[in-house]
Scaffold this active site. Sequence first.
Site, PDB file in Angstrom:
ATOM      1  N   LYS A  22      50.100 -21.682 -15.233  1.00 13.53           N
ATOM      2  CA  LYS A  22      48.836 -22.292 -15.669  1.00 13.53           C
ATOM      3  C   LYS A  22      47.678 -21.762 -14.824  1.00 13.53           C
ATOM      4  O   LYS A  22      46.646 -21.357 -15.339  1.00 13.53           O
ATOM      5  CB  LYS A  22      48.923 -23.807 -15.504  1.00 13.53           C
ATOM      6  CG  LYS A  22      47.601 -24.538 -15.587  1.00 13.53           C
ATOM      7  CD  LYS A  22      47.725 -26.043 -15.473  1.00 13.53           C
ATOM      8  CE  LYS A  22      47.737 -26.517 -14.055  1.00 13.53           C
ATOM      9  NZ  LYS A  22      46.448 -26.651 -13.384  1.00 13.53           N
ATOM     10  N   ASN A  23      47.877 -21.724 -13.493  1.00 10.49           N
ATOM     11  CA  ASN A  23      46.771 -21.400 -12.586  1.00 10.49           C
ATOM     12  C   ASN A  23      46.499 -19.905 -12.475  1.00 10.49           C
ATOM     13  O   ASN A  23      45.615 -19.491 -11.729  1.00 10.49           O
ATOM     14  CB  ASN A  23      47.020 -22.019 -11.211  1.00 10.49           C
ATOM     15  CG  ASN A  23      46.880 -23.539 -11.274  1.00 10.49           C
ATOM     16  OD1 ASN A  23      46.407 -24.082 -12.294  1.00 10.49           O
ATOM     17  ND2 ASN A  23      47.315 -24.225 -10.247  1.00 10.49           N
ATOM     18  N   ARG A  94      38.652 -29.312 -14.282  1.00 12.51           N
ATOM     19  CA  ARG A  94      37.833 -28.731 -13.215  1.00 12.51           C
ATOM     20  C   ARG A  94      37.843 -27.217 -13.269  1.00 12.51           C
ATOM     21  O   ARG A  94      36.868 -26.557 -12.925  1.00 12.51           O
ATOM     22  CB  ARG A  94      38.400 -29.216 -11.893  1.00 12.51           C
ATOM     23  CG  ARG A  94      37.568 -28.824 -10.733  1.00 12.51           C
ATOM     24  CD  ARG A  94      38.174 -29.160  -9.437  1.00 12.51           C
ATOM     25  NE  ARG A  94      37.315 -28.695  -8.382  1.00 12.51           N
ATOM     26  CZ  ARG A  94      37.148 -27.412  -8.066  1.00 12.51           C
ATOM     27  NH1 ARG A  94      37.825 -26.514  -8.733  1.00 12.51           N
ATOM     28  NH2 ARG A  94      36.351 -27.051  -7.098  1.00 12.51           N
ATOM     29  N   CYS A 118      37.961 -35.863  -9.071  1.00  9.86           N
ATOM     30  CA  CYS A 118      39.151 -36.162  -9.871  1.00  9.86           C
ATOM     31  C   CYS A 118      40.051 -36.999  -8.972  1.00  9.86           C
ATOM     32  O   CYS A 118      39.697 -37.329  -7.847  1.00  9.86           O
ATOM     33  CB  CYS A 118      39.837 -34.873 -10.314  1.00  9.86           C
ATOM     34  SG  CYS A 118      40.663 -34.025  -8.983  1.00  9.86           S
ATOM     35  N   ARG A 123      36.458 -32.385  -4.950  1.00  9.16           N
ATOM     36  CA  ARG A 123      36.510 -31.065  -5.608  1.00  9.16           C
ATOM     37  C   ARG A 123      35.139 -30.381  -5.689  1.00  9.16           C
ATOM     38  O   ARG A 123      34.672 -29.997  -6.740  1.00  9.16           O
ATOM     39  CB  ARG A 123      37.120 -31.190  -7.004  1.00  9.16           C
ATOM     40  CG  ARG A 123      38.394 -31.984  -7.096  1.00  9.16           C
ATOM     41  CD  ARG A 123      39.552 -31.374  -6.329  1.00  9.16           C
ATOM     42  NE  ARG A 123      40.029 -30.116  -6.833  1.00  9.16           N
ATOM     43  CZ  ARG A 123      40.925 -29.985  -7.822  1.00  9.16           C
ATOM     44  NH1 ARG A 123      41.379 -31.053  -8.406  1.00  9.16           N
ATOM     45  NH2 ARG A 123      41.308 -28.796  -8.224  1.00  9.16           N
ATOM     46  N   ASP A 306      50.514 -28.367  -4.258  1.00 11.05           N
ATOM     47  CA  ASP A 306      50.940 -28.733  -5.613  1.00 11.05           C
ATOM     48  C   ASP A 306      52.423 -29.079  -5.677  1.00 11.05           C
ATOM     49  O   ASP A 306      52.899 -29.494  -6.722  1.00 11.05           O
ATOM     50  CB  ASP A 306      50.653 -27.601  -6.605  1.00 11.05           C
ATOM     51  CG  ASP A 306      49.166 -27.414  -6.808  1.00 11.05           C
ATOM     52  OD1 ASP A 306      48.765 -26.400  -7.401  1.00 11.05           O
ATOM     53  OD2 ASP A 306      48.389 -28.274  -6.351  1.00 11.05           O
ATOM     54  N   ARG A 398      48.976 -31.641 -19.094  1.00 11.30           N
ATOM     55  CA  ARG A 398      48.004 -30.622 -18.670  1.00 11.30           C
ATOM     56  C   ARG A 398      48.722 -29.409 -18.076  1.00 11.30           C
ATOM     57  O   ARG A 398      48.231 -28.306 -18.125  1.00 11.30           O
ATOM     58  CB  ARG A 398      47.079 -31.210 -17.599  1.00 11.30           C
ATOM     59  CG  ARG A 398      46.237 -32.364 -18.093  1.00 11.30           C
ATOM     60  CD  ARG A 398      45.205 -32.720 -17.073  1.00 11.30           C
ATOM     61  NE  ARG A 398      44.573 -31.513 -16.548  1.00 11.30           N
ATOM     62  CZ  ARG A 398      43.721 -31.509 -15.542  1.00 11.30           C
ATOM     63  NH1 ARG A 398      43.411 -32.654 -14.955  1.00 11.30           N
ATOM     64  NH2 ARG A 398      43.172 -30.409 -15.116  1.00 11.30           N
TER      65      ARG A 398
END
Length: 420
Positions: A22-23, A94, A118, A123, A306, A398
């Site tokens: 995802k990132n 974000r 968040c 952030r 994470d 997500r």
Amino acid sequence: MQKIIINGGIKLKGEVKISGAKNAALPIMAASLLAQSECIIHNVPRLMDVATMGKLINYLGAEVKGIEENNTISINTKALVKSDAPYELVKTMRASVLVLGPLIVRCGEAKVSLPGGCAIGARPINLHLMGLEKMGAEIKLEHGYVRLKAKRLKGAKIYLDISTVTGTENLMMAAALAKGVTVIENAACEPEVVDLANFLNKMGAKISGAGTDVITIEGVDSLKGTEYRVMPDRIEAGTYAAASAITEGDVLLKNCMPRHLDAVISKLRETGAEVTEEADSMRVKRKGRLKASDVKTLPYPGFPTDMQAQFMALMSLAEGTSIITETIFENRFTHVSELKRMGADIKIQGNTAVVKGAARLSGAPVMATDLRASASLIIAGIAAEGETEISRIYHLDRGYEMIEEKMSALGAKIKRVAAS
Ligand code: EPZ
């Protein structure tokens, strides 16, 4: 609203295919805005955040086609019609801030809603803005938006007080089309930054040093569309590795890159899990009780923030006491109270959690609070005795592609139901 029901006490066994990261997919999708021709991106995970980024790029005027069956996205940005990222989209993700760099070099201006906080922290994006200002952008903050203007950015030497991941990525994208050379010092070294640099270089950029804390970008006049395959998701892989370890399982993770998970693998081994690595797969098994192990989250290659929540679930069942310290985000312990409802013995002291291993966890109704907290509740639920019901699972969607299907294929008794 939906919820997930898990009947725990299962040992996970079998194989799981890890999806694209995802990132890495999110900055790569944003970077496609830098070219005036088509980009084809493979191994893109089907996630809410990817869909949100697709909506944002489409809103800006690009043509986004998602080829569902094989996780390939085509993005054609020959004609952008807008240069702003509206609050409605930014507040849900974000990472929308990643269009800032591409927009200002492509359109000479950008207006992006400030991301707002968040669940895990404030952030801020001050370092993104500091770097762009050094490159000549004129910045104005007004009504919750940041507005940037610049005819053409010029190369600059930028020192980041904090090695921000998306900050490094935004500045790398902006510098790719700036006039002259940009050097980013104390840059983030995450593998996702390297994946983005490889994509940009395939588009014709001249970037060196990605993966180290000094990245040099020699600006070019234009970039062209290209075809690229996103790297595997190291956090998804770490999550399934933790799921195998917490359930005394035996799971083979395929299509992953163990070399991106050195810190996580060494910690899993410290707890007594058996981890065997190949180039693109790893097997995680555990027999007998887990041993307690201390963890401190750090920028890459340190232990990833994470994975902190997932590791805390694991340590909730370990023999002994573990000290877990979160140094990246100021509020990333929202999963603690939920794990305690399942019988975990955890005390928070500032940015440190003292986890006293329990003999067992018991299923309970719990609430997901952010993406990785959701994952920690899932793996705790699969290990716990009895039924666990997880609400607010939109957080989960997500960042984890088909998590129920993947966990069910490993033997978990997990299903999604409409919340009553
Ligand atoms: C990226 O977020 C990831 N998101 C996060 O993953 C990850 O947790 C984080 O990096 C750290 O590894 C994406 O890549 C889309 P940072 P990012 O900027 O870039 C402070 C997930 O679960 N900071 O590296 O937003 C910041 O407040 C998500 O997939 C400033 O002070 O994180 C934080 O305390 C969650 N000013 C620290 O730096 C700035 O201008 C690290 O944040 C920027 C950041």
